[in-house]
Enzyme design. Structure first.
Site: not given
Ligand code: SF4
Length: 237
Positions: A121-122, A204, A208, A231
């Site tokens: 995702c990062c 975010c 997280c 990240c």
């Protein structure tokens, strides 16, 4: 056109600036590497805000590009402090966004990717946009500090960053959390109101970012439950 710089040039400059103040580092970096100096500011933590204030006080803000990574998942308080900073200092922060919308990401990789695979995702929402932000740049100024986590304890003032192919600069590398907040108060720099609600480090608005427990490190509330502390932007100096 950005100034061309190599790993060899950087060693001498790093040695010269090893003990220099944050303001001296900023002035030297802008003088040596602009055009092509990027300042990443998350508008989540106070360090980036201090750097913007210092650049503005030295009339250097117009010679750099201040940017942020708009993951599509930032807290509304983060957008609010960005807007307040832009009004106060008279600049516009450039947003770099992921290729995939949140819906496209869910459709391709499933819901709540941040919960199952935060590295992926990062990678999509932060690292790829950061590559775009630094494309063609010579120097990258960050708010990274040695006191923020064990992994950041050896942060140099300035070093060649092979991953992004430029000079990475951390002018506040030797500042403490107390010193940053003292600066913020003294110079009345705007800051993210969520710091007053128990969040020393903001990313975010998902699982997280949670509040760290008492006595934990400043970044302990990031990616709780995962073996992940960065990240992907600051894995190397
Ligand atoms: S911090 Fe979390 S939600 Fe944000 S990009 Fe990284 S994994 Fe995704």
């Amino acid at each position: 056109m950005a100034i061309e710089v190599s790993e060899v040039d950087v060693v001498d400059i790093a040695s010269e600036l090893e003990s220099a103040s944050a303001q001296t580092v900023l002035r030297e970096v802008v003088d040596r590497f602009s055009p092509g100096v990027a300042v990443s500011c998350s508008f989540g933590g106070p360090s980036g805000l201090v750097i913007v204030d210092q650049l503005a006080r030295m009339n250097l803000l117009e010679r750099v590009e201040v940017y942020y990574l708009d993951t599509g998942l930032l807290f509304s308080a983060t957008h609010e402090v960005r807007e307040e900073m832009e009004r106060r200092y008279g600049f516009e922060a450039i947003a770099y966004r992921p290729q995939l919308s949140l819906m496209q990401q869910a459709s391709l990789h499933g819901n709540d990717l941040w919960d199952r695979d935060p590295d992926k995702c990062c990678g999509i929402r932060k690292v790829a946009p950061n590559v775009e932000a630094l494309d063609g740049k010579s120097a990258w100024i960050t708010g990274v500090r040695r006191d923020q986590s064990v992994g950041r304890a050896e942060t140099p003032v300035l070093a060649w960053n092979a991953r992004f192919g430029l000079v990475k600069v951390s002018p506040l590398r030797d500042w403490s959390e107390e010193k940053v907040w003292e600066y913020v108060r003294q110079h009345q720099v705007p800051y993210n109101v969520l710091h007053e609600d128990g969040y020393p480090s903001l990313g975010c608005n998902t699982v997280c970012t949670v509040r760290p427990e008492s006595g934990e490190s400043l970044r302990a509330g990031r990616w709780r439950g995962h073996d992940k502390t960065e990240c992907g932007l600051h894995d190397s100096p």
